[in-house]
Design a protein around this motif. Structure first.
Motif, PDB file in Angstrom:
ATOM      1  N   GLY A  52       0.808  -1.211   0.000  1.00 47.74           N
ATOM      2  CA  GLY A  52       0.000   0.000   0.000  1.00 47.74           C
ATOM      3  C   GLY A  52       0.838   1.256   0.000  1.00 47.74           C
ATOM      4  N   GLY A  53       2.048   1.168   0.520  1.00 49.42           N
ATOM      5  CA  GLY A  53       2.887   2.355   0.548  1.00 49.42           C
ATOM      6  C   GLY A  53       4.277   2.083   1.087  1.00 49.42           C
ATOM      7  N   ILE A  54       5.209   2.949   0.730  1.00 54.72           N
ATOM      8  CA  ILE A  54       6.575   2.925   1.223  1.00 54.72           C
ATOM      9  C   ILE A  54       6.818   4.271   1.885  1.00 54.72           C
ATOM     10  CG2 ILE A  54       9.009   2.708   0.612  1.00 54.72           C
ATOM     11  CD1 ILE A  54       7.429   0.211  -0.137  1.00 54.72           C
ATOM     12  N   PHE A  55       7.171   4.258   3.146  1.00 55.78           N
ATOM     13  CA  PHE A  55       7.393   5.489   3.896  1.00 55.78           C
ATOM     14  C   PHE A  55       8.806   5.457   4.464  1.00 55.78           C
ATOM     15  CE2 PHE A  55       2.880   4.175   4.890  1.00 55.78           C
ATOM     16  CZ  PHE A  55       2.344   4.880   3.845  1.00 55.78           C
ATOM     17  N   PHE A  56       9.506   6.591   4.410  1.00 58.16           N
ATOM     18  CA  PHE A  56      10.863   6.622   4.932  1.00 58.16           C
ATOM     19  C   PHE A  56      11.189   7.995   5.502  1.00 58.16           C
ATOM     20  CE2 PHE A  56      10.955   7.731   0.493  1.00 58.16           C
ATOM     21  CZ  PHE A  56      11.840   8.794   0.408  1.00 58.16           C
ATOM     22  N   LYS A  57      12.137   8.018   6.432  1.00 61.32           N
ATOM     23  CA  LYS A  57      12.545   9.263   7.062  1.00 61.32           C
ATOM     24  C   LYS A  57      13.655   9.926   6.259  1.00 61.32           C
ATOM     25  CE  LYS A  57      11.638   7.786  11.818  1.00 61.32           C
ATOM     26  NZ  LYS A  57      12.250   7.597  13.142  1.00 61.32           N
ATOM     27  N   CYS A  58      13.673  11.257   6.288  1.00 64.14           N
ATOM     28  CA  CYS A  58      14.739  12.014   5.639  1.00 64.14           C
ATOM     29  C   CYS A  58      14.834  13.383   6.312  1.00 64.14           C
ATOM     30  CB  CYS A  58      14.490  12.143   4.141  1.00 64.14           C
ATOM     31  SG  CYS A  58      12.936  12.919   3.710  1.00 64.14           S
ATOM     32  N   LYS A  59      15.936  14.070   6.101  1.00 65.89           N
ATOM     33  CA  LYS A  59      16.156  15.358   6.764  1.00 65.89           C
ATOM     34  C   LYS A  59      15.218  16.444   6.264  1.00 65.89           C
ATOM     35  CE  LYS A  59      20.883  14.446   7.944  1.00 65.89           C
ATOM     36  NZ  LYS A  59      22.268  14.680   7.824  1.00 65.89           N
ATOM     37  N   ASP A  60      14.921  16.455   4.952  1.00 63.75           N
ATOM     38  CA  ASP A  60      14.094  17.508   4.372  1.00 63.75           C
ATOM     39  C   ASP A  60      13.107  16.882   3.385  1.00 63.75           C
ATOM     40  OD1 ASP A  60      12.993  19.714   3.086  1.00 63.75           O
ATOM     41  OD2 ASP A  60      14.904  20.777   2.930  1.00 63.75           O
ATOM     42  N   PRO A  61      11.923  16.443   3.874  1.00 64.39           N
ATOM     43  CA  PRO A  61      10.972  15.766   3.001  1.00 64.39           C
ATOM     44  C   PRO A  61      10.576  16.586   1.773  1.00 64.39           C
ATOM     45  CG  PRO A  61      10.294  15.535   5.280  1.00 64.39           C
ATOM     46  CD  PRO A  61      11.445  16.493   5.268  1.00 64.39           C
ATOM     47  N   LYS A  62      10.423  17.890   1.930  1.00 65.35           N
ATOM     48  CA  LYS A  62      10.037  18.724   0.794  1.00 65.35           C
ATOM     49  C   LYS A  62      11.126  18.697  -0.279  1.00 65.35           C
ATOM     50  CE  LYS A  62       8.190  23.182  -0.464  1.00 65.35           C
ATOM     51  NZ  LYS A  62       8.644  24.488  -0.668  1.00 65.35           N
ATOM     52  N   LYS A  63      12.377  18.830   0.143  1.00 61.94           N
ATOM     53  CA  LYS A  63      13.502  18.830  -0.797  1.00 61.94           C
ATOM     54  C   LYS A  63      13.642  17.461  -1.473  1.00 61.94           C
ATOM     55  CE  LYS A  63      18.318  20.294  -0.989  1.00 61.94           C
ATOM     56  NZ  LYS A  63      19.445  20.820  -0.208  1.00 61.94           N
ATOM     57  N   VAL A  64      13.468  16.389  -0.697  1.00 57.44           N
ATOM     58  CA  VAL A  64      13.564  15.038  -1.257  1.00 57.44           C
ATOM     59  C   VAL A  64      12.443  14.810  -2.266  1.00 57.44           C
ATOM     60  CG1 VAL A  64      13.318  12.569  -0.707  1.00 57.44           C
ATOM     61  CG2 VAL A  64      14.815  14.025   0.665  1.00 57.44           C
ATOM     62  N   THR A  65      11.234  15.264  -1.922  1.00 59.60           N
ATOM     63  CA  THR A  65      10.103  15.125  -2.844  1.00 59.60           C
ATOM     64  C   THR A  65      10.372  15.879  -4.140  1.00 59.60           C
ATOM     65  OG1 THR A  65       8.567  14.852  -0.996  1.00 59.60           O
ATOM     66  CG2 THR A  65       7.621  15.520  -3.109  1.00 59.60           C
ATOM     67  N   GLU A  66      10.883  17.089  -4.025  1.00 57.74           N
ATOM     68  CA  GLU A  66      11.199  17.884  -5.219  1.00 57.74           C
ATOM     69  C   GLU A  66      12.282  17.209  -6.054  1.00 57.74           C
ATOM     70  OE1 GLU A  66      12.171  21.687  -3.508  1.00 57.74           O
ATOM     71  OE2 GLU A  66      10.048  22.226  -3.248  1.00 57.74           O
TER      72      GLU A  66
END
Length: 158
Positions: free
Chosen positions: A41-55
């Motif tokens: 259903g989904g893959i979720f992971f932690k990162c320092k800057d989710p907005k930057k990673v998404t971009e």
């Protein structure tokens, strides 16, 4: 010579009849068993800057992102009439959403009939983090695997 051919033929026929009987009985037994996980259903992971990673994923890998990450649509059945989704979401590295797990990821599994599955998992001694919650897009509950990884079970409302 004829006796050898006859014995070989009888052995082969017996083998195929046994194989067919096993295949039929296995199929019949599987129909009575409750489906558990039906997909990711989904893959979720932690990162320092989710907005930057998404971009970054949008720019470099072409993900069609939204405020929750990206949603991949696919067809659940071969007849191409039942659409399904898999969610991809980066979370802030400080999120508490994955707790009590200390891992940097969480997998969401699609399931059918969450209430029945929860009852079965309780009988099997599975550790639950919370109870079933219902939203307009489905029902959710969180469990822990044997290594303490938090798992999200999701019965979608498609």
């Amino acid at each position: 010579m004829k006796k050898t051919i006859f014995v070989t033929l009888i052995t082969a026929i017996s083998f195929f009849i046994g194989f067919a009987f096993r295949a039929i009985s296995t199929t019949a037994n599987n129909k009575n068993e409750m489906k558990r996980v039906t997909g990711i259903g989904g893959i979720f992971f932690k990162c320092k800057d989710p907005k930057k990673v998404t971009e970054w994923y949008q720019k470099h890998l072409g993900l069609d992102t939204n405020p929750y990450g990206a949603t991949f649509e696919w067809y659940e059945r071969p007849d191409s009439t039942t659409k399904a989704q898999t969610q991809w979401t980066p979370f802030a590295e400080t999120t508490k959403y994955f707790e009590p797990s200390d891992k940097d990821f969480m997998i969401n599994y699609r399931v059918e009939n969450l209430e029945t599955l929860v009852e079965q998992l309780k009988k099997e001694g599975v550790t639950f983090v919370d109870s079933i919650e219902t939203f307009d897009y489905g029902k959710f509950v969180h469990i822990l695997d044997t290594e303490g990884n938090k798992i999200e079970l999701w019965e979608p409302i498609d």
